[in-house]
Scaffold this motif. Structure first.
Motif, mmCIF file in Angstrom:
data_model
loop_
_atom_site.group_PDB
_atom_site.id
_atom_site.type_symbol
_atom_site.label_atom_id
_atom_site.label_comp_id
_atom_site.label_asym_id
_atom_site.label_seq_id
_atom_site.Cartn_x
_atom_site.Cartn_y
_atom_site.Cartn_z
ATOM 1 N N VAL A 163 25.047 -14.212 -43.605
ATOM 2 C CA VAL A 163 24.491 -12.890 -43.299
ATOM 3 C C VAL A 163 23.168 -12.694 -44.023
ATOM 4 N N ALA A 164 23.084 -13.155 -45.277
ATOM 5 C CA ALA A 164 21.861 -12.984 -46.056
ATOM 6 C C ALA A 164 20.695 -13.750 -45.428
ATOM 7 N N VAL A 165 20.971 -14.920 -44.877
ATOM 8 C CA VAL A 165 19.903 -15.698 -44.235
ATOM 9 C C VAL A 165 19.357 -14.953 -43.026
ATOM 10 N N PHE A 166 20.248 -14.456 -42.168
ATOM 11 C CA PHE A 166 19.801 -13.686 -41.008
ATOM 12 C C PHE A 166 19.054 -12.427 -41.456
ATOM 13 N N ALA A 167 19.611 -11.745 -42.460
ATOM 14 C CA ALA A 167 18.995 -10.510 -42.932
ATOM 15 C C ALA A 167 17.605 -10.774 -43.513
ATOM 16 N N ALA A 168 17.474 -11.855 -44.280
ATOM 17 C CA ALA A 168 16.177 -12.186 -44.877
ATOM 18 C C ALA A 168 15.152 -12.530 -43.799
ATOM 19 N N ALA A 169 15.590 -13.263 -42.773
ATOM 20 C CA ALA A 169 14.678 -13.622 -41.681
ATOM 21 C C ALA A 169 14.182 -12.373 -40.959
ATOM 22 N N LEU A 170 15.090 -11.433 -40.713
ATOM 23 C CA LEU A 170 14.692 -10.193 -40.047
ATOM 24 C C LEU A 170 13.783 -9.354 -40.943
ATOM 25 N N ALA A 171 14.088 -9.317 -42.249
ATOM 26 C CA ALA A 171 13.265 -8.545 -43.184
ATOM 27 C C ALA A 171 11.857 -9.127 -43.278
ATOM 28 N N LEU A 172 11.753 -10.456 -43.309
ATOM 29 C CA LEU A 172 10.438 -11.096 -43.366
ATOM 30 C C LEU A 172 9.632 -10.827 -42.107
ATOM 31 N N ALA A 173 10.347 -10.623 -41.003
ATOM 32 C CA ALA A 173 9.665 -10.308 -39.741
ATOM 33 C C ALA A 173 9.305 -8.830 -39.642
ATOM 34 N N GLY A 174 9.648 -8.049 -40.679
ATOM 35 C CA GLY A 174 9.308 -6.634 -40.694
ATOM 36 C C GLY A 174 10.334 -5.719 -40.074
ATOM 37 N N SER A 175 11.541 -6.222 -39.827
ATOM 38 C CA SER A 175 12.581 -5.410 -39.199
ATOM 39 C C SER A 175 13.466 -4.752 -40.250
ATOM 40 N N TRP A 176 13.818 -3.479 -40.015
ATOM 41 C CA TRP A 176 14.707 -2.756 -40.926
ATOM 42 C C TRP A 176 16.157 -3.197 -40.754
ATOM 43 N N VAL A 177 16.431 -3.939 -39.691
ATOM 44 C CA VAL A 177 17.809 -4.362 -39.417
ATOM 45 C C VAL A 177 18.325 -5.289 -40.525
ATOM 46 N N GLY A 178 17.432 -6.080 -41.131
ATOM 47 C CA GLY A 178 17.840 -7.013 -42.179
ATOM 48 C C GLY A 178 18.509 -6.319 -43.355
ATOM 49 N N PRO A 179 17.811 -5.373 -44.022
ATOM 50 C CA PRO A 179 18.470 -4.649 -45.118
ATOM 51 C C PRO A 179 19.718 -3.893 -44.661
ATOM 52 N N ALA A 180 19.680 -3.364 -43.432
ATOM 53 C CA ALA A 180 20.841 -2.625 -42.918
ATOM 54 C C ALA A 180 22.054 -3.543 -42.779
ATOM 55 N N MET A 181 21.822 -4.810 -42.413
ATOM 56 C CA MET A 181 22.932 -5.752 -42.288
ATOM 57 C C MET A 181 23.646 -5.940 -43.611
ATOM 58 N N MET A 182 22.894 -6.060 -44.702
ATOM 59 C CA MET A 182 23.512 -6.242 -46.007
ATOM 60 C C MET A 182 24.288 -4.991 -46.434
ATOM 61 N N PHE A 183 23.755 -3.822 -46.101
ATOM 62 C CA PHE A 183 24.457 -2.580 -46.420
ATOM 63 C C PHE A 183 25.766 -2.466 -45.634
#
Length: 284
Positions: A130-150
């Motif tokens: 999950v962290a890998v997907f979240a980090a990839a989305l966060a690096l792309a500028g998407s808020w979905v990444g941090p939301a996934m970890m929450f």
């Protein structure tokens, strides 16, 4: 499948413990187990605090109550989201029937195995993916990444409720279910293998920025004229073995941990130092 309330009503008749007491103990455990974590007894104080609603009902005598509280203040440490809820549920059921000796033995016997199961599932299998997907989305500028970890944190908390009732219904039988037929070792082994495969598959994408700017210049003669041709080392390596440098860095980290017996912190510090040196000389 029997509902949690079925077991609660039975205990209420035998030990004056009501379903409300059991739910109170469960929510205390879910919310406050880690609040008073300390290096001497780890989660013991939070565990005892969570058990208080049951202890007060089962042991109205002050001396007996103090004795039960002291029993639950002994060293206790296991995975808080996956490992501890079923252990706590089983001990609540046993404590409600004044089976103090069985409670102590069950906690000691299960906290280690459940720590292995919980840490493997969380730390090796689910969280890295999950962290890998979240980090990839966060690096792309998407808020979905941090939301996934929450959301993942909320899922772990929600999972603690059914795990508590699983332990509550099983009681002492929880030991046989965990240890029987090598279930513990099989779950841990397969979860570790699968988790490492998934994380390893993400190495090229996570470290895609690790490239070398090195170039070689070669003078060739074209149509009787001398021409300088530039060859980028990274382009040549990509044709032979893409993501070579990320794989080499991971291999170096593994070698440092496995052969040199360095701790992960020292490995990280070594890699940071290596990054500064190779960056300063223009290698990467």
């Amino acid at each position: 499948m029997p509902s949690p309330e079925d077991g609660l009503e039975q205990v209420a008749e035998t030990a004056a413990v009501t379903p409300k007491d059991v739910r109170s103990a469960m929510w205390r455990h879910i919310i406050t187990l880690q609040w008073s974590w300390n290096y001497e007894r780890m989660q013991a104080l939070g565990y005892m605090w969570s058990m208080l609603p049951i202890i007060k009902k089962v042991y109205p005598n002050k001396d007996q109550m103090i004795g039960a509280m002291k029993r639950h203040l002994t060293f206790y440490n296991t995975n808080p989201q996956i490992g501890s809820p079923p252990i706590f549920g089983a001990t609540v059921a046993l404590e409600s029937q004044k089976m103090g000796d069985a409670v102590d033995s069950l906690k000691i016997g299960l906290m280690g195995p459940f720590a292995g199961i919980g840490d493997t599932i969380q730390g090796v299998l689910v969280r890295p993916m999950v962290a890998v997907f979240a980090a990839a989305l966060a690096l792309a500028g998407s808020w979905v990444g941090p939301a996934m970890m929450f959301v993942l944190g909320l899922i772990w908390c929600a999972l603690m409720v059914p795990l508590f009732y699983l332990g509550y219904r099983r009681g002492v039988g929880l030991v046989d279910e965990v240890a029987g037929e090598g279930v513990l070792s099989k779950v841990t082994e397969w979860a570790t293998i699968f988790g490492m495969m998934v994380v390893g598959g993400f190495v090229p994408s996570i470290m895609s920025g690790l490239t070398t700017p090195l170039q070689f210049h070669k003078t060739v003669e074209v149509a009787g004229k001398a021409t300088t041709k530039t060859i980028a080392l990274q382009d040549t390596l990509n044709q032979i073995l893409p993501s070579l440098f990320p794989v080499l860095v991971v291999g170096l980290a593994f070698w440092m941990i496995h052969k040199l017996k360095l701790s992960p912190i020292w490995v990280l510090l070594s890699l940071v130092a290596l990054a500064f040196i190779t960056g300063a000389i223009g290698l990467f």
